[in-house]
Design a protein around this motif. Structure first.
Motif, PDB file in Angstrom:
ATOM      1  N   GLN B 137       0.693  -1.105  -0.003  1.00  0.00           N
ATOM      2  CA  GLN B 137       0.002   0.046  -0.029  1.00  0.00           C
ATOM      3  C   GLN B 137       0.882   1.360   0.173  1.00  0.00           C
ATOM      4  OE1 GLN B 137      -3.697   0.248   2.642  1.00  0.00           O
ATOM      5  NE2 GLN B 137      -2.977  -1.901   3.031  1.00  0.00           N
ATOM      6  N   THR B 138       2.084   1.044   0.779  1.00  0.00           N
ATOM      7  CA  THR B 138       2.884   2.591   0.816  1.00  0.00           C
ATOM      8  C   THR B 138       3.359   2.495  -0.367  1.00  0.00           C
ATOM      9  OG1 THR B 138       3.282   1.259   2.956  1.00  0.00           O
ATOM     10  CG2 THR B 138       4.443   3.316   2.599  1.00  0.00           C
ATOM     11  N   ILE B 139       3.993   1.682  -1.365  1.00  0.00           N
ATOM     12  CA  ILE B 139       4.669   1.866  -2.634  1.00  0.00           C
ATOM     13  C   ILE B 139       3.337   2.019  -3.575  1.00  0.00           C
ATOM     14  CG2 ILE B 139       6.945   0.902  -1.772  1.00  0.00           C
ATOM     15  CD1 ILE B 139       5.938  -1.579  -3.663  1.00  0.00           C
ATOM     16  N   GLY B 140       2.303   2.120  -3.203  1.00  0.00           N
ATOM     17  CA  GLY B 140       1.120   2.304  -4.169  1.00  0.00           C
ATOM     18  C   GLY B 140       0.847   1.221  -5.399  1.00  0.00           C
ATOM     19  N   ILE B 141       0.938  -0.041  -4.887  1.00  0.00           N
ATOM     20  CA  ILE B 141       0.802  -1.222  -5.855  1.00  0.00           C
ATOM     21  C   ILE B 141      -0.832  -1.510  -5.651  1.00  0.00           C
ATOM     22  CG2 ILE B 141       1.068  -3.453  -6.565  1.00  0.00           C
ATOM     23  CD1 ILE B 141       3.976  -2.892  -6.395  1.00  0.00           C
ATOM     24  N   ILE B 142      -1.342  -1.571  -4.473  1.00  0.00           N
ATOM     25  CA  ILE B 142      -2.699  -1.940  -4.171  1.00  0.00           C
ATOM     26  C   ILE B 142      -3.195  -0.838  -3.349  1.00  0.00           C
ATOM     27  CG2 ILE B 142      -2.346  -4.272  -4.162  1.00  0.00           C
ATOM     28  CD1 ILE B 142      -1.951  -4.454  -1.118  1.00  0.00           C
ATOM     29  N   ASP B 143      -4.304  -0.260  -3.200  1.00  0.00           N
ATOM     30  CA  ASP B 143      -5.059   0.782  -2.632  1.00  0.00           C
ATOM     31  C   ASP B 143      -5.898   0.566  -1.443  1.00  0.00           C
ATOM     32  OD1 ASP B 143      -7.077  -0.164  -4.086  1.00  0.00           O
ATOM     33  OD2 ASP B 143      -7.193   1.604  -5.632  1.00  0.00           O
ATOM     34  N   GLN B 144      -5.956  -0.978  -1.031  1.00  0.00           N
ATOM     35  CA  GLN B 144      -6.553  -1.432  -0.016  1.00  0.00           C
ATOM     36  C   GLN B 144      -6.055  -2.596   0.612  1.00  0.00           C
ATOM     37  OE1 GLN B 144     -10.591  -1.524  -1.213  1.00  0.00           O
ATOM     38  NE2 GLN B 144     -10.356  -3.198  -2.120  1.00  0.00           N
ATOM     39  N   PRO B 145      -6.169  -2.938   1.951  1.00  0.00           N
ATOM     40  CA  PRO B 145      -5.415  -4.064   2.571  1.00  0.00           C
ATOM     41  C   PRO B 145      -5.792  -5.353   1.815  1.00  0.00           C
ATOM     42  CG  PRO B 145      -6.119  -2.806   4.219  1.00  0.00           C
ATOM     43  CD  PRO B 145      -6.706  -2.109   2.942  1.00  0.00           C
ATOM     44  N   VAL B 146      -5.025  -6.075   1.554  1.00  0.00           N
ATOM     45  CA  VAL B 146      -5.154  -7.606   0.622  1.00  0.00           C
ATOM     46  C   VAL B 146      -4.992  -8.700   1.744  1.00  0.00           C
ATOM     47  CG1 VAL B 146      -4.587  -9.047  -1.086  1.00  0.00           C
ATOM     48  CG2 VAL B 146      -4.812  -6.585  -1.535  1.00  0.00           C
ATOM     49  N   GLU B 147      -5.673  -9.639   1.733  1.00  0.00           N
ATOM     50  CA  GLU B 147      -5.540 -10.814   2.457  1.00  0.00           C
ATOM     51  C   GLU B 147      -4.533 -11.954   1.748  1.00  0.00           C
ATOM     52  OE1 GLU B 147      -5.108 -12.571   5.277  1.00  0.00           O
ATOM     53  OE2 GLU B 147      -6.974 -12.137   5.947  1.00  0.00           O
ATOM     54  N   PHE B 148      -3.463 -12.176   2.151  1.00  0.00           N
ATOM     55  CA  PHE B 148      -2.644 -13.025   1.618  1.00  0.00           C
ATOM     56  C   PHE B 148      -2.883 -14.415   2.179  1.00  0.00           C
ATOM     57  CE2 PHE B 148      -0.569  -8.983   0.240  1.00  0.00           C
ATOM     58  CZ  PHE B 148      -0.281  -9.145  -0.956  1.00  0.00           C
ATOM     59  N   LEU B 149      -3.258 -14.451   3.060  1.00  0.00           N
ATOM     60  CA  LEU B 149      -3.416 -15.729   3.810  1.00  0.00           C
ATOM     61  C   LEU B 149      -4.640 -16.900   3.604  1.00  0.00           C
ATOM     62  CD1 LEU B 149      -2.902 -15.017   7.688  1.00  0.00           C
ATOM     63  CD2 LEU B 149      -1.402 -16.188   6.159  1.00  0.00           C
ATOM     64  N   TYR B 150      -4.921 -17.817   3.487  1.00  0.00           N
ATOM     65  CA  TYR B 150      -6.008 -18.561   3.513  1.00  0.00           C
ATOM     66  C   TYR B 150      -6.195 -18.942   2.102  1.00  0.00           C
ATOM     67  CZ  TYR B 150      -6.395 -16.773   8.105  1.00  0.00           C
ATOM     68  OH  TYR B 150      -6.300 -16.379   9.509  1.00  0.00           O
ATOM     69  N   ASN B 151      -5.081 -19.127   1.399  1.00  0.00           N
ATOM     70  CA  ASN B 151      -5.233 -19.717   0.075  1.00  0.00           C
ATOM     71  C   ASN B 151      -4.440 -20.767  -0.278  1.00  0.00           C
ATOM     72  OD1 ASN B 151      -2.876 -18.517  -1.146  1.00  0.00           O
ATOM     73  ND2 ASN B 151      -4.031 -16.706  -0.682  1.00  0.00           N
ATOM     74  N   ASP B 152      -4.412 -21.354  -1.422  1.00  0.00           N
ATOM     75  CA  ASP B 152      -3.596 -22.645  -1.602  1.00  0.00           C
ATOM     76  C   ASP B 152      -1.977 -22.043  -1.992  1.00  0.00           C
ATOM     77  OD1 ASP B 152      -5.847 -24.070  -1.154  1.00  0.00           O
ATOM     78  OD2 ASP B 152      -5.894 -24.888  -3.300  1.00  0.00           O
ATOM     79  N   VAL B 153      -1.887 -21.032  -2.720  1.00  0.00           N
ATOM     80  CA  VAL B 153      -0.599 -20.621  -2.869  1.00  0.00           C
ATOM     81  C   VAL B 153       0.186 -20.285  -1.662  1.00  0.00           C
ATOM     82  CG1 VAL B 153       0.678 -18.781  -4.138  1.00  0.00           C
ATOM     83  CG2 VAL B 153      -1.417 -19.497  -5.141  1.00  0.00           C
ATOM     84  N   THR B 154      -0.425 -19.724  -0.694  1.00  0.00           N
ATOM     85  CA  THR B 154       0.379 -19.329   0.568  1.00  0.00           C
ATOM     86  C   THR B 154       0.584 -20.614   1.128  1.00  0.00           C
ATOM     87  OG1 THR B 154      -0.806 -17.519   0.879  1.00  0.00           O
ATOM     88  CG2 THR B 154       0.195 -18.121   2.703  1.00  0.00           C
ATOM     89  N   VAL B 155      -0.456 -21.815   1.181  1.00  0.00           N
ATOM     90  CA  VAL B 155       0.160 -22.895   1.942  1.00  0.00           C
ATOM     91  C   VAL B 155       1.062 -23.597   1.371  1.00  0.00           C
ATOM     92  CG1 VAL B 155      -0.972 -25.251   2.320  1.00  0.00           C
ATOM     93  CG2 VAL B 155      -2.503 -23.369   2.574  1.00  0.00           C
ATOM     94  N   ILE B 156       1.053 -23.754  -0.006  1.00  0.00           N
ATOM     95  CA  ILE B 156       2.240 -24.221  -0.745  1.00  0.00           C
ATOM     96  C   ILE B 156       3.682 -23.463  -0.513  1.00  0.00           C
ATOM     97  CG2 ILE B 156       3.054 -24.686  -3.082  1.00  0.00           C
ATOM     98  CD1 ILE B 156       0.470 -25.533  -3.836  1.00  0.00           C
TER      99      ILE B 156
END
Lengths: 283, 288
Positions: B137-156
Motif C-alpha cells: 500500500q505504501t508504495i502504491g501497488i494496491i490501494d486497500q489491504p489485501v488478505e494473502f492468507l487462507y489460499n492454496d498458494v500461501t499454503v504451498i
C-alpha cells in the motif's frame, strides 16, 4: 568453466533472495516483540520491553504470564527426559549396528530410520491408541487406574522419543564408525578390561556426538507440535500453549516475545553444538 | 565362554532397540490397522470388516482431501527441488571454502526455530493487516489491504519454506562429493551449460535428489500445523481430517482408517518414485 558475468550476478542475486526468504518470517516473528503496540503489526509505535517484563494487563509480559511460564516448564521437563532417553538408546543402537553381527541387520537398520518419515500426527495417534487400549484393558480386567497411559506428560515423552531416537542413533552411529578400532585393540592388549576401555577410550571419543545429539534431541522435542498435540493432556508444553493462545485469543505481541526468547535459546544451543564439534576436531 | 559373553552383550544391546521399535513403532501401527477394521455396532459391541474404508470411498470429501493433499505435496516437492537445487549447487561447488560452512549453517537456521514460530512469522507478514500488505500500500501497488492468507498458494509457499532444508542438506552432501573435473570435462568435450547439467550434474546428484524428495514429500503430506494455520478452515489437509475424527468427533475407528490410508498412500508414492528412478530405500534415506 564458462564465466558469464551476467549469469554470475543473477545467480548471486538468486542466492541472496533465497536467504531473505528464509529469514523473513523469523525476522517478523522476533521484531514485533519490541513494538510498543497491542497488536503485532505495523506501524512501529516505538521500542519497548513490556512484552517481556510488564506485570499488568493488557500488556502482560511473558515472564509474568503464568500459563506461558508453565508451558515453558513442561517443555523443559519433556525435552530433558526425551534427550536423556534418546541419547541412551541411540548409543546402544550405534554399538549394535557398527559392532554387532546378526542376521537381518540391513532390514533392522531401515526399520531404525523409518520413524523419521512417518507423519508426526500418525505417530501420535498410534501411540495414543495403544496406550488407551492397554489402560482400558487393565482397568476392565483388574480395576487398576494406569494414569500414565492416559494423555499427559509420559505419553508426550514417549511420542517424541519414538522418532527423536532415530536422529540420535544416526548422529552417534556416524561418529562411532570413525573410531579407529586399533585404539581399543591397543588398550585390550595392554590388559584393560572391557568396561575400562569403554570408559577411557570409547566414550570420550563419542562425547562430542553424545552432546550434539542430546542438544538436537532437546531442541526437536522443544519444538515438536504435531505428535505432541495428539497425546497432550492437561500439562500442555509451550508450543501447544502458544497454539491455543493463537487460535483462541488471536496473536498478541507476547507470542512474539516468546518466539524471540526461543530463538535466542536455540541460538545458544547451536553455539554450544558448534563448540562441541570443534573440540572433537582439535582432538 | 567368550562366545556366550558376546551373545549376551549382543542381546543386551538389542534390548533397547527392540523395545523401542516394537513398543513404539510396530505394535502401535499394527494397532491402528486393527482398529481401522473395527466397526461399532452399539456400546462395546464391535464387528470387523472394511466398513471404515468403504465409508471413506463413499464420501467424496474424504478421498478428494487425500488426493488434494497428495498432489499438493508433490507440487511442494517439485518446487522445493527446483528452488533448492541451485542453492545447494552454490553451497557445494561455487562458494569459497570459507563462506561455504556459513551458508550451510544459514540454510539450517529455520530448523532451529519451531514450525509454530515460523508459521506465526508468515501470518504476521501475510495477513490483511500484515507487513506485506502494508508495504504494497505504501508504495502504491494496491490501494486497500489485501488478505494473502487462507489460499492454496500461501499454503504451498509455507510448506516449501518448512521443508526446504530437508531438500538442501542431502543435495549438498551428494554434490560435495562430485569432482569438479567431471564438469570441466563436459565443457571441454563441447557440451553447453545445459547439457552438462542434464548429462553430468543431475545424474551424479540423483541419490541426493531422491533422498531429499522422499523426505520432503513425507513431511509435506504429514504436516499439520502449516496447512491449518496458513490455509485456515478451508485448507482441507488430510491430517486435519485425522485429527478431526480422533479428537473432535471421537470416532477412533474411522480416524485410524484415515491414518492408515495416509501412511499407505505416501508409502506407495515413495515406492513408485524409487522404482521410477531406479533407487532403493537403503541407498538413499538410510545413507545419511
Amino acid at each position: 568453466m564458462i564465466k558469464n558475468p551476467v549469469f554470475t550476478l543473477a545467480y548471486r542475486c538468486y542466492i541472496l533472495a533465497f536467504f531473505l526468504f528464509l529469514a523473513a518470517p523469523l525476522a517478523a516473528a522476533g521484531m514485533f516483540a519490541f513494538n510498543d503496540s497491542l497488536f503485532p503489526a505495523l506501524p512501529w509505535q516505538g521500542f519497548t520491553l513490556d512484552w517481556f517484563f510488564n506485570d499488568t494487563e493488557p500488556k502482560l509480559g511473558m515472564f509474568h504470564d503464568r500459563r506461558l511460564l508453565r508451558g515453558l516448564y513442561y517443555s523443559f521437563i519433556i525435552a530433558s527426559c526425551v534427550s536423556l532417553m534418546s541419547v541412551f538408546v541411540g548409543t546402544c543402537n550405534a554399538f549394535l549396528f557398527t559392532r554387532g553381527q546378526f542376521p537381518g541387520k540391513g532390514v533392522l537398520y531401515i526399520l531404525m530410520v523409518v520413524p523419521l518419515v512417518i507423519p508426526g500426527v500418525i505417530l501420535g495417534i498410534s501411540i495414543l491408541v495403544l496406550a488407551s487400549t492397554i489402560a482400558n484393558g487393565v482397568e476392565e480386567a483388574y480395576g487398576w487406574e494406569w494414569d500414565f497411559l492416559r494423555p499427559g506428560l509420559p505419553l508426550v515423552v514417549l511420542g517424541q522419543f519414538s522418532f527423536v531416537t532415530t536422529i540420535t542413533s544416526l548422529v552417534i552411529t556416524a561418529r562411532l564408525q570413525k573410531l579407529d578400532f586399533s585404539l581399543e585393540e591397543a588398550a585390550f592388549n595392554l590388559g584393560a578390561k572391557r568396561l575400562r576401555v569403554l570408559r577411557t577410550i570409547t566414550l570420550p571419543f563419542l562425547k562430542p556426538a553424545l552432546i550434539a545429539s542430546g542438544l538436537v534431541a532437546f531442541l526437536v522435542s522443544f519444538e515438536n507440535f504435531n505428535t505432541t498435540l495428539m497425546v497432550v493432556g492437561s500439562e500442555a508444553p509451550l508450543t501447544v500453549t502458544m497454539f491455543d493462545r493463537m487460535v483462541k485469543v488471536g496473536s498478541t505481541p507476547v507470542l512474539n516475545a516468546v518466539s524471540f526468547f526461543l530463538m535466542i535459546g536455540s541460538g545458544i544451543l547451536a553455539l554450544a553444538m558448534v563448540f562441541a564439534q570443534r573440540n572433537s576436531k582439535s582432538e | 565362554m567368550d562366545k556366550d559373553i558376546k551373545r549376551l552383550s549382543l542381546i543386551l544391546l538389542m534390548a533397547p532397540f527392540a523395545l523401542w521399535i516394537l513398543l513404539l513403532i510396530i505394535i502401535p501401527h499394527v494397532g491402528i490397522f486393527l482398529l481401522s477394521l473395527r466397526e461399532k455396532i452399539s456400546y462395546k459391541e464391535f464387528t470387523y470388516g472394511l466398513g471404515n474404508y468403504i465409508e471413506f470411498l463413499n464420501e467424496p470429501i474424504y478421498w478428494n482431501t487425500l488426493l488434494r493433499t497428495g498432489s499438493m505435496s508433490l507440487l511442494v516437492t517439485i518446487l522445493a527441488l527446483l528452488i533448492g537445487f541451485p542453492v545447494a549447487y552454490y553451497i557445494a561447488k561455487v562458494a569459497r571454502k570459507k563462506s561455504k560452512g556459513a551458508l550451510f549453517l544459514l540454510c539450517l537456521l529455520p530448523l532451529w526455530v519451531s514450525e509454530l514460530i515460523r508459521t506465526f512469522g508468515w501470518i504476521l507478514l501475510l495477513r490483511e493487516t500484515g507487513v506485506v500488505s502494508g508495504f504494497l500500500q505504501t508504495i502504491g501497488i494496491i490501494d486497500q489491504p489485501v488478505e494473502f492468507l487462507y489460499n492454496d498458494v500461501t499454503v504451498i509457499m509455507g510448506l516449501v519454506y518448512t521443508v526446504m532444508l530437508f531438500m538442501i542438506v542431502p543435495l549438498v552432501s551428494t554434490l560435495d562429493g562430485m569432482d569438479d573435473a567431471m564438469v570441466e570435462a563436459g565443457y571441454n568435450l563441447g557440451g553447453s551449460g545445459f547439457t552438462v547439467l542434464r548429462r553430468i550434474i543431475i545424474p551424479y546428484a540423483m541419490p541426493g535428489i531422491v533422498a531429499g524428495s522422499i523426505v520432503v514429500f513425507m513431511l509435506a503430506a504429514g504436516s499439520y500445523l502449516t496447512p491449518i494455520l496458513l490455509g485456515g478452515k478451508n485448507s482441507s489437509w488430510f491430517t486435519e481430517q485425522i485429527y478431526d475424527q480422533f479428537i473432535t468427533r471421537y470416532n477412533w475407528e474411522s480416524g485410524a482408517a484415515f491414518g492408515f490410508l495416509l501412511l499407505a498412500f505416501t508409502s506407495i508414492v515413495v515406492w513408485l518414485g524409487l522404482r521410477l528412478t531406479g533407487q532403493s530405500l537403503a541407498t538413499t534415506v538410510a545413507k545419511d
